[in-house]
Design a protein around this motif. Sequence first.
Motif, PDB file in Angstrom:
ATOM      1  N   GLN A 267      -5.610  -7.084   2.324  1.00 20.90           N
ATOM      2  CA  GLN A 267      -5.797  -5.871   3.159  1.00 20.90           C
ATOM      3  C   GLN A 267      -5.038  -4.650   2.658  1.00 20.90           C
ATOM      4  O   GLN A 267      -5.579  -3.549   2.663  1.00 20.90           O
ATOM      5  CB  GLN A 267      -5.450  -6.105   4.641  1.00 20.90           C
ATOM      6  CG  GLN A 267      -6.002  -7.385   5.258  1.00 20.90           C
ATOM      7  CD  GLN A 267      -7.512  -7.453   5.374  1.00 20.90           C
ATOM      8  OE1 GLN A 267      -8.228  -6.519   5.034  1.00 20.90           O
ATOM      9  NE2 GLN A 267      -8.040  -8.578   5.823  1.00 20.90           N
ATOM     10  N   ASP A 305     -10.115  -8.714   0.461  1.00 18.15           N
ATOM     11  CA  ASP A 305     -10.573  -7.597   1.295  1.00 18.15           C
ATOM     12  C   ASP A 305      -9.457  -6.562   1.351  1.00 18.15           C
ATOM     13  O   ASP A 305      -8.276  -6.928   1.414  1.00 18.15           O
ATOM     14  CB  ASP A 305     -10.835  -8.055   2.737  1.00 18.15           C
ATOM     15  CG  ASP A 305     -12.040  -8.972   2.875  1.00 18.15           C
ATOM     16  OD1 ASP A 305     -12.897  -8.977   1.971  1.00 18.15           O
ATOM     17  OD2 ASP A 305     -12.119  -9.670   3.901  1.00 18.15           O
ATOM     18  N   SER A 339     -11.734   1.395  10.475  1.00 17.37           N
ATOM     19  CA  SER A 339     -12.600   1.791  11.575  1.00 17.37           C
ATOM     20  C   SER A 339     -11.915   1.376  12.880  1.00 17.37           C
ATOM     21  O   SER A 339     -11.599   0.202  13.069  1.00 17.37           O
ATOM     22  CB  SER A 339     -13.949   1.074  11.387  1.00 17.37           C
ATOM     23  OG  SER A 339     -14.723   1.101  12.548  1.00 17.37           O
TER      24      SER A 339
END
Length: 444
Positions: A267, A305, A339
Amino acid sequence: MPDTKKLFIKTYGCQMNVYDSERMAETLGAEGYVVTEVAEEADMVLLNTCHIREKASEKLYSDLGRLRPLKQAKPDLKIGVAGCVAQAEGEEILRRMPLVDLVVGPQSYHRLPGMMGEVAKGKKAVDTDFPAEDKFDHLPERKMLRGPSAFLTVQEGCDKFCAFCVVPYTRGAEVSRPVARLLGEARALVEKGVREITLLGQNVNAYHGEGEGGSWGLARLVRELARIDGLERIRYTTSHPNDMDDDLIAAHGEEAKLMPYLHLPVQSGSDRILKAMNRKHTREQYFRLVERIRAARPDILLSSDFIVGFPGESDADFADTMDLIRQVGFGAAFSFKYSARPGTPAAEKDPVAADIADARLQELQALITSQQRAAQEAMVGREVAVLYEKAGRLPGQMVGKSDHLHAVHVADSEGRVGDLVRVRITASAPNSLAGARLDGSIVA
Ligand code: 5AD
Ligand code: SF4
């Protein structure tokens, strides 16, 4: 025999949803539905949704809007919403979109037959419970297959509560399926021709299912699955760094059927942001973990990710992420602009300006693309194993995946779906490799 009706399913989001869509199709199959690829000819349209980022959720409403003329032309058409938006918004979907007949969350879809009965009577049906019973005990046997590679959900839900993520709310707490059930499902898949199984879970390496003698970890499950004759390849996704235990790392070096590819999301590369994200690990811990995994399996390809523009992310934090990517070297990665998701802790914080986040995303994606290309280029000239998944677009061409999960196009007029063959890689294209089949097959 019940009348045959046609079912169109659209799947958004992760592989878990792909698995759930297959199982919903099997459930509705027992009610007389057969799957169609053409929405216009369907008697039922089911949208299996994703809630992970705002854009993914909005897609549902625009797609529902597009179904309006279809429903007007065919008033008997049933429209259902499944998945994580169904779980998060429930009845609200019916209020916003009255054309919807049915809303079912990811833990309740074994109840679809009963819900369809209500819908047939002209009622609306909503079920977003986390039922006490296990849906997997109430689903029909596996039959839908996407070729020789299948998904098998072993674990669902997440207890990690990363500050940005809706999964702990939509998919609920971590639950692992019992070992015996999974072995049974895997054997049934292999009997139907499956040669590769990808074990799925939101936190798959936190697996702790009930097995002989107590609770089994993922490594033990993998080792047991590897004993199934005819099952040639095992993968698993998605993992959390903190759940990579010694046994699982060792299994990567010891189990030939466990493929040398690992999706291990980090991340961010900034300790400050990792802390704000509630990831509960540092960049240094991630580096040490990667070292240990590579010591066990030196040729392993890692993917990850990344989120850019998490609230509070400074230029220096972003530079740390870029530095982590350079130091680790990934074979692939997914990257996203942060988001804000209502109900998550991070959504309360001030966002990073959109243009800054956009620029960071582009920079990060360019670096990942160059690493991905380099990993692919490094395959040219090497001999790899490829499992054929489908015929290619060109005549006499097959397409499959290598051990390292590269898509490989192979010139092979004799090849059949499900063959596991040896291939010499001859070229690297942007998103795939090309190769020539070598003599003999590993399994045909
Ligand atoms: N914003 C952006 N990306 C997110 N992800 C999860 N939640 C968010 C969010 N709110 C990303 C993470 C996760 C992947 C499945 O989606 O990177 O690993
Ligand atoms: Fe979401 Fe974090 Fe759980 Fe992954 S580990 S599903 S990112 S809360």
